[in-house]
Design a protein around this motif. Structure first.
Motif, PDB file in Angstrom:
ATOM      1  N   LYS A  43       0.605   1.007  -7.881  1.00 11.39           N
ATOM      2  CA  LYS A  43       0.325   2.707  -8.372  1.00 11.39           C
ATOM      3  C   LYS A  43      -0.690   2.867  -8.503  1.00 11.39           C
ATOM      4  O   LYS A  43      -1.565   4.314  -8.603  1.00 11.39           O
ATOM      5  CB  LYS A  43       1.244   3.159  -9.255  1.00 11.39           C
ATOM      6  CG  LYS A  43       2.727   2.630  -8.871  1.00 11.39           C
ATOM      7  CD  LYS A  43       3.626   3.237 -10.226  1.00 11.39           C
ATOM      8  CE  LYS A  43       4.836   2.373  -9.749  1.00 11.39           C
ATOM      9  NZ  LYS A  43       5.996   3.129 -11.212  1.00 11.39           N
ATOM     10  N   MET A  44      -2.137   1.590  -8.871  1.00 12.29           N
ATOM     11  CA  MET A  44      -3.440   2.078  -9.201  1.00 12.29           C
ATOM     12  C   MET A  44      -4.178   2.079  -7.606  1.00 12.29           C
ATOM     13  O   MET A  44      -5.271   2.879  -7.722  1.00 12.29           O
ATOM     14  CB  MET A  44      -3.510   0.673 -10.036  1.00 12.29           C
ATOM     15  CG  MET A  44      -3.174   1.164 -11.226  1.00 12.29           C
ATOM     16  SD  MET A  44      -3.407  -1.065 -12.502  1.00 12.29           S
ATOM     17  CE  MET A  44      -5.429  -0.838 -12.422  1.00 12.29           C
ATOM     18  N   ILE A  45      -4.034   1.431  -6.594  1.00  7.81           N
ATOM     19  CA  ILE A  45      -4.928   1.634  -5.909  1.00  7.81           C
ATOM     20  C   ILE A  45      -3.743   1.682  -4.587  1.00  7.81           C
ATOM     21  O   ILE A  45      -2.988   1.276  -4.063  1.00  7.81           O
ATOM     22  CB  ILE A  45      -5.321   0.113  -5.439  1.00  7.81           C
ATOM     23  CG1 ILE A  45      -5.983  -0.707  -6.597  1.00  7.81           C
ATOM     24  CG2 ILE A  45      -6.356   0.482  -3.862  1.00  7.81           C
ATOM     25  CD1 ILE A  45      -6.655  -1.877  -5.969  1.00  7.81           C
ATOM     26  N   LYS A  46      -3.136   3.458  -4.434  1.00 10.58           N
ATOM     27  CA  LYS A  46      -2.621   3.260  -3.652  1.00 10.58           C
ATOM     28  C   LYS A  46      -2.554   3.030  -2.358  1.00 10.58           C
ATOM     29  O   LYS A  46      -1.062   3.626  -1.026  1.00 10.58           O
ATOM     30  CB  LYS A  46      -2.906   5.324  -3.842  1.00 10.58           C
ATOM     31  CG  LYS A  46      -2.777   5.634  -5.382  1.00 10.58           C
ATOM     32  CD  LYS A  46      -1.881   7.057  -5.450  1.00 10.58           C
ATOM     33  CE  LYS A  46      -2.647   7.668  -7.127  1.00 10.58           C
ATOM     34  NZ  LYS A  46      -0.675   6.958  -7.432  1.00 10.58           N
ATOM     35  N   THR A  47      -3.164   2.858  -1.752  1.00  2.57           N
ATOM     36  CA  THR A  47      -3.816   2.676  -0.208  1.00  2.57           C
ATOM     37  C   THR A  47      -2.726   1.040  -0.160  1.00  2.57           C
ATOM     38  O   THR A  47      -2.789   0.887   1.218  1.00  2.57           O
ATOM     39  CB  THR A  47      -5.158   2.086   0.680  1.00  2.57           C
ATOM     40  OG1 THR A  47      -5.765   1.534  -0.209  1.00  2.57           O
ATOM     41  CG2 THR A  47      -5.359   4.383   0.546  1.00  2.57           C
ATOM     42  N   TRP A  48      -2.971   0.321  -1.308  1.00  7.78           N
ATOM     43  CA  TRP A  48      -2.390  -1.159  -1.120  1.00  7.78           C
ATOM     44  C   TRP A  48      -0.770  -0.904  -1.620  1.00  7.78           C
ATOM     45  O   TRP A  48       0.150  -0.825  -1.922  1.00  7.78           O
ATOM     46  CB  TRP A  48      -2.430  -2.121  -2.786  1.00  7.78           C
ATOM     47  CG  TRP A  48      -3.971  -2.382  -1.623  1.00  7.78           C
ATOM     48  CD1 TRP A  48      -5.017  -1.696  -1.300  1.00  7.78           C
ATOM     49  CD2 TRP A  48      -4.810  -3.403  -2.696  1.00  7.78           C
ATOM     50  NE1 TRP A  48      -6.177  -2.630  -1.607  1.00  7.78           N
ATOM     51  CE2 TRP A  48      -6.486  -2.657  -1.830  1.00  7.78           C
ATOM     52  CE3 TRP A  48      -4.783  -4.652  -3.732  1.00  7.78           C
ATOM     53  CZ2 TRP A  48      -7.250  -4.364  -2.389  1.00  7.78           C
ATOM     54  CZ3 TRP A  48      -5.376  -5.183  -3.960  1.00  7.78           C
ATOM     55  CH2 TRP A  48      -6.903  -4.717  -3.369  1.00  7.78           C
ATOM     56  N   HIS A  50      -8.997   4.590   2.715  1.00  5.56           N
ATOM     57  CA  HIS A  50      -8.879   2.698   3.133  1.00  5.56           C
ATOM     58  C   HIS A  50      -8.590   2.155   2.618  1.00  5.56           C
ATOM     59  O   HIS A  50      -7.982   2.254   1.931  1.00  5.56           O
ATOM     60  CB  HIS A  50     -10.879   3.361   3.428  1.00  5.56           C
ATOM     61  CG  HIS A  50     -11.850   2.123   3.392  1.00  5.56           C
ATOM     62  ND1 HIS A  50     -12.586   2.216   5.298  1.00  5.56           N
ATOM     63  CD2 HIS A  50     -12.054   1.280   2.414  1.00  5.56           C
ATOM     64  CE1 HIS A  50     -12.678   0.901   4.668  1.00  5.56           C
ATOM     65  NE2 HIS A  50     -12.193   0.564   3.786  1.00  5.56           N
ATOM     66  N   GLY A  51      -8.479   1.164   3.306  1.00  5.52           N
ATOM     67  CA  GLY A  51      -7.857  -0.099   3.189  1.00  5.52           C
ATOM     68  C   GLY A  51      -6.566  -0.171   3.399  1.00  5.52           C
ATOM     69  O   GLY A  51      -4.956  -0.443   2.377  1.00  5.52           O
ATOM     70  N   TRP A  52      -5.789   0.393   4.293  1.00  3.88           N
ATOM     71  CA  TRP A  52      -4.089   0.564   4.456  1.00  3.88           C
ATOM     72  C   TRP A  52      -3.818  -1.225   5.340  1.00  3.88           C
ATOM     73  O   TRP A  52      -3.049  -1.126   4.490  1.00  3.88           O
ATOM     74  CB  TRP A  52      -4.290   1.573   5.528  1.00  3.88           C
ATOM     75  CG  TRP A  52      -3.961   2.938   5.087  1.00  3.88           C
ATOM     76  CD1 TRP A  52      -2.848   2.822   2.997  1.00  3.88           C
ATOM     77  CD2 TRP A  52      -3.890   4.454   5.146  1.00  3.88           C
ATOM     78  NE1 TRP A  52      -2.808   4.701   3.164  1.00  3.88           N
ATOM     79  CE2 TRP A  52      -3.317   4.950   4.679  1.00  3.88           C
ATOM     80  CE3 TRP A  52      -3.806   4.526   6.588  1.00  3.88           C
ATOM     81  CZ2 TRP A  52      -3.263   6.495   4.755  1.00  3.88           C
ATOM     82  CZ3 TRP A  52      -3.833   5.847   6.725  1.00  3.88           C
ATOM     83  CH2 TRP A  52      -3.092   6.684   6.261  1.00  3.88           C
ATOM     84  N   GLY A  53      -4.349  -1.162   5.280  1.00 11.64           N
ATOM     85  CA  GLY A  53      -4.165  -3.199   5.875  1.00 11.64           C
ATOM     86  C   GLY A  53      -3.439  -2.489   7.491  1.00 11.64           C
ATOM     87  O   GLY A  53      -3.420  -2.269   8.051  1.00 11.64           O
ATOM     88  N   LEU A  54      -1.752  -3.448   6.972  1.00  9.47           N
ATOM     89  CA  LEU A  54      -0.844  -3.560   8.101  1.00  9.47           C
ATOM     90  C   LEU A  54      -0.170  -2.112   8.350  1.00  9.47           C
ATOM     91  O   LEU A  54       0.293  -0.741   8.964  1.00  9.47           O
ATOM     92  CB  LEU A  54       0.660  -4.314   7.437  1.00  9.47           C
ATOM     93  CG  LEU A  54       1.318  -4.362   8.530  1.00  9.47           C
ATOM     94  CD1 LEU A  54       0.633  -4.779   9.834  1.00  9.47           C
ATOM     95  CD2 LEU A  54       2.314  -5.221   8.458  1.00  9.47           C
ATOM     96  N   ALA A  55      -0.675  -1.020   7.482  1.00  5.76           N
ATOM     97  CA  ALA A  55      -0.722   0.361   7.133  1.00  5.76           C
ATOM     98  C   ALA A  55       0.929   1.334   7.130  1.00  5.76           C
ATOM     99  O   ALA A  55       1.521   2.196   7.769  1.00  5.76           O
ATOM    100  CB  ALA A  55      -1.037   1.307   8.263  1.00  5.76           C
ATOM    101  N   GLU A  56       1.779  -0.057   7.218  1.00  8.34           N
ATOM    102  CA  GLU A  56       3.383   0.934   7.134  1.00  8.34           C
ATOM    103  C   GLU A  56       3.643   1.338   6.482  1.00  8.34           C
ATOM    104  O   GLU A  56       3.293   1.797   5.228  1.00  8.34           O
ATOM    105  CB  GLU A  56       4.438  -0.393   6.545  1.00  8.34           C
ATOM    106  CG  GLU A  56       4.337  -1.612   7.699  1.00  8.34           C
ATOM    107  CD  GLU A  56       4.986  -3.274   6.821  1.00  8.34           C
ATOM    108  OE1 GLU A  56       5.946  -3.720   7.212  1.00  8.34           O
ATOM    109  OE2 GLU A  56       4.700  -4.032   5.771  1.00  8.34           O
TER     110      GLU A  56
END
Length: 325
Positions: free
Chosen positions: A49-54, A300-306
């Protein structure tokens, strides 16, 4: 009682998990000092919730893959610098990699998570990706490289040493020596991209070329379009023009540069999309096979981006990698 990580778990409990506690330094290499106190009080769900791309569930899945491998008796941790090398240079003590083996012998991917050359965000851009590669039938290694200030060229040496280690131990690791790939995210994308260059790459370290590079929202240039924090951490506050040119990957693309898959949000709010454009243009000029996937958005920072606009990029990247002859 279960050892499985849930998104409601706090980091203070995660790092005490009996299957993770010994490798805390590679699982959360960015959470030292005051950050340790900060992260300990957060659950994965709260962090998301704090880092919304994680993606909290993606993080949990990656950690649970480590646990599953350890339960099956796999030696997950591998230190690519030996004790003698660490004594010679104490900065090497924070390095290492976690191994995600495929069920059968297969080519491997060495994953370099990002973190602006000041940390290594393996929980987002490493473990979930490695677990997904396992499901596709490939082995993966998630590396923690050096992120000390003015670190250049230490991260580049770490990557080369990691590849040497894997190739030297290919039989016992049950991985193919041929056809490997290097995957990098953000600053880790710069590191992976450097490995293809004519001055900091595989040629300089007497290594076989990767079959492919896979780059997610990479830092490429150390010039005008750079990510300022990444450059400052890698080269210091006032790098010379020579240092900037030496570490700007687009200036060192050559005919032997590995075929490259790139994806990047076109309005990335952290690393300018033009970094990927610059590399794509250089690859085009050198007649190197490549593909640039432009994703609409600012993330930025989506990683696997599911579950995002970039969902499925890893399947696409693997098809590109395996399609190279």
């Amino acid at each position: 009682m279960t050892d499985e990580i849930k998104i409601s778990d706090k980091f203070s409990a995660i790092v005490k998990n009996p299957y993770l506690v010994d490798d805390r330094d590679l699982i959360l290499p960015f959470a030292g000092g005051l950050l340790k106190v900060f992260f300990n009080g957060l659950s994965l769900e709260r962090l998301g919730k704090m880092i919304k791309t994680w993606n909290p569930q993606s993080i949990a899945n990656g950690l649970n893959a480590i646990i599953a491998h350890k339960k099956s008796g796999v030696q997950v941790r591998h230190d690519f610098w030996n004790d003698q090398a660490k004594t010679a240079d104490p900065t090497r003590k924070g390095t290492g990699m976690l191994f995600f083996p495929a069920a059968t012998k297969a080519p491997f991917v060495l994953v370099c998570p990002g973190g602006a050359y000041m940390s290594v965000a393996s929980i987002v851009e490493g473990f979930p990706v490695a677990a997904a590669l396992n499901r596709m039938g490939y082995s993966a290694f998630v590396m923690t490289y050096r992120t000390v200030k003015n670190s250049f060229p230490k991260p580049q040496y770490d990557l080369a040493q990691a590849v040497h280690y894997i190739l030297d131990h290919a039989n016992e690791l049950n991985v193919e020596r041929d056809g490997y790939a290097v995957c990098g995210f953000s600053a880790g994308g710069h590191l992976a991209a450097s490995f293809g260059s004519d001055n900091l790459g595989y040629l300089e370290f007497d290594l076989p070329a990767p079959r492919s590079l896979i780059l997610a929202y990479p830092v490429i240039s150390m010039g005008k379009m750079t990510h300022a924090i990444s450059r400052k951490m890698l080269l210091g506050k006032s790098p010379t023009a020579e240092q900037i040119k030496e570490t700007s990957v687009e200036a060192h693309v050559h005919a032997g540069y590995p075929p490259t898959y790139i994806w990047h949000c076109n309005h990335d709010n952290t690393v300018d999309f033009q970094n990927s454009v610059l590399l794509s243009q250089a690859l085009e000029k050198a007649k190197v096979a490549h593909f640039l996937k432009e994703v609409d958005g600012t993330a930025h920072g989506w990683g696997l981006a599911e579950g995002t606009a970039a969902d499925g990029w890893l399947d696409e990247a693997v098809k590109f990698w395996q399609g190279i002859k």
